[in-house]
Scaffold this motif. Sequence first.
Motif, PDB file in Angstrom:
ATOM      1  N   HIS A  20      36.880  54.077  38.791  1.00 52.04           N
ATOM      2  CA  HIS A  20      38.043  53.542  39.306  1.00 52.04           C
ATOM      3  C   HIS A  20      38.814  52.865  40.406  1.00 52.04           C
ATOM      4  O   HIS A  20      39.670  52.021  40.508  1.00 52.04           O
ATOM      5  CB  HIS A  20      38.782  52.520  38.103  1.00 52.04           C
ATOM      6  CG  HIS A  20      37.139  52.906  36.506  1.00 52.04           C
ATOM      7  ND1 HIS A  20      36.884  51.162  36.332  1.00 52.04           N
ATOM      8  CD2 HIS A  20      36.858  53.070  35.693  1.00 52.04           C
ATOM      9  CE1 HIS A  20      36.058  51.189  35.365  1.00 52.04           C
ATOM     10  NE2 HIS A  20      36.162  52.123  34.916  1.00 52.04           N
ATOM     11  N   GLU A  23      38.529  50.715  43.369  1.00 54.43           N
ATOM     12  CA  GLU A  23      38.845  49.661  42.760  1.00 54.43           C
ATOM     13  C   GLU A  23      41.075  49.281  42.802  1.00 54.43           C
ATOM     14  O   GLU A  23      41.025  48.025  43.396  1.00 54.43           O
ATOM     15  CB  GLU A  23      38.408  49.494  41.442  1.00 54.43           C
ATOM     16  CG  GLU A  23      39.095  47.714  40.664  1.00 54.43           C
ATOM     17  CD  GLU A  23      38.125  47.575  39.474  1.00 54.43           C
ATOM     18  OE1 GLU A  23      39.338  46.655  38.424  1.00 54.43           O
ATOM     19  OE2 GLU A  23      37.776  48.380  39.180  1.00 54.43           O
ATOM     20  N   PHE A 131      38.632  39.761  42.699  1.00 53.22           N
ATOM     21  CA  PHE A 131      37.710  40.503  41.373  1.00 53.22           C
ATOM     22  C   PHE A 131      37.090  40.265  40.862  1.00 53.22           C
ATOM     23  O   PHE A 131      36.421  40.255  39.663  1.00 53.22           O
ATOM     24  CB  PHE A 131      38.595  41.587  40.853  1.00 53.22           C
ATOM     25  CG  PHE A 131      39.892  42.907  41.529  1.00 53.22           C
ATOM     26  CD1 PHE A 131      39.741  44.132  42.059  1.00 53.22           C
ATOM     27  CD2 PHE A 131      40.872  42.103  42.868  1.00 53.22           C
ATOM     28  CE1 PHE A 131      39.404  44.848  42.910  1.00 53.22           C
ATOM     29  CE2 PHE A 131      41.377  43.413  43.192  1.00 53.22           C
ATOM     30  CZ  PHE A 131      40.710  44.459  43.527  1.00 53.22           C
ATOM     31  N   ARG A 178      38.061  39.350  49.130  1.00 57.18           N
ATOM     32  CA  ARG A 178      37.498  41.135  49.099  1.00 57.18           C
ATOM     33  C   ARG A 178      37.302  41.049  50.933  1.00 57.18           C
ATOM     34  O   ARG A 178      37.718  42.069  51.062  1.00 57.18           O
ATOM     35  CB  ARG A 178      36.335  40.674  48.785  1.00 57.18           C
ATOM     36  CG  ARG A 178      36.474  41.214  47.455  1.00 57.18           C
ATOM     37  CD  ARG A 178      35.091  41.874  46.709  1.00 57.18           C
ATOM     38  NE  ARG A 178      33.647  40.175  47.075  1.00 57.18           N
ATOM     39  CZ  ARG A 178      33.141  39.364  46.091  1.00 57.18           C
ATOM     40  NH1 ARG A 178      33.909  38.935  45.392  1.00 57.18           N
ATOM     41  NH2 ARG A 178      32.561  38.762  46.556  1.00 57.18           N
TER      42      ARG A 178
END
Length: 189
Positions: A20, A23, A131, A178
Amino acid sequence: MATVMDDDPSVEFHAFFERHHAELARFARLLTGETEAGDDLAADALLALWHRWDRVRATAHPVAYARGVVAHLARSRLRGTIRERRRVALFWAGRSHHTDGPDVPAVLDLQDALRALPFRKRACVVLRHAFDLSEKDTALALGISVGTVKSQTSKGMAELKRLLGEDRATALTPTRMRTAGAMAEGGPR
């Protein structure tokens, strides 16, 4: 319900970190609009999670908890930045400095437009559109209701339309959002 991957908390945290970190850093970059600040905030958030890992790993949604920590740290950083800018502005206000007016670019890009949004609207728009999180997951990450996510996302998108123009804002897709995040990181990935 939280999934326990290993009896050793350090091994479990390491796996969480590996899965993670990128992200969380991208989320922080999009919230702050600053590459280095985003990386620092993600690292600070993960350090905070490590210190509370026994509690975090027992939560139903550790990633949502982590996103909430990043959002809180980003909000605090932005508030500090605003306070600092006000102090600098007050300092320079007493100086005799003349300008003909602000140098305003003809077209705002997506990063500038996102930075112009208030924090909660920006966070909702970024989580929902960059996301691809559901309204429920966004609400969990930010510690707000699903109804608030819906209204803040709608208002945020309306502000983006106003800032970017109807045509450019309507053309926003998760891929373009993104890409804006990747550009904040120093180039598309």
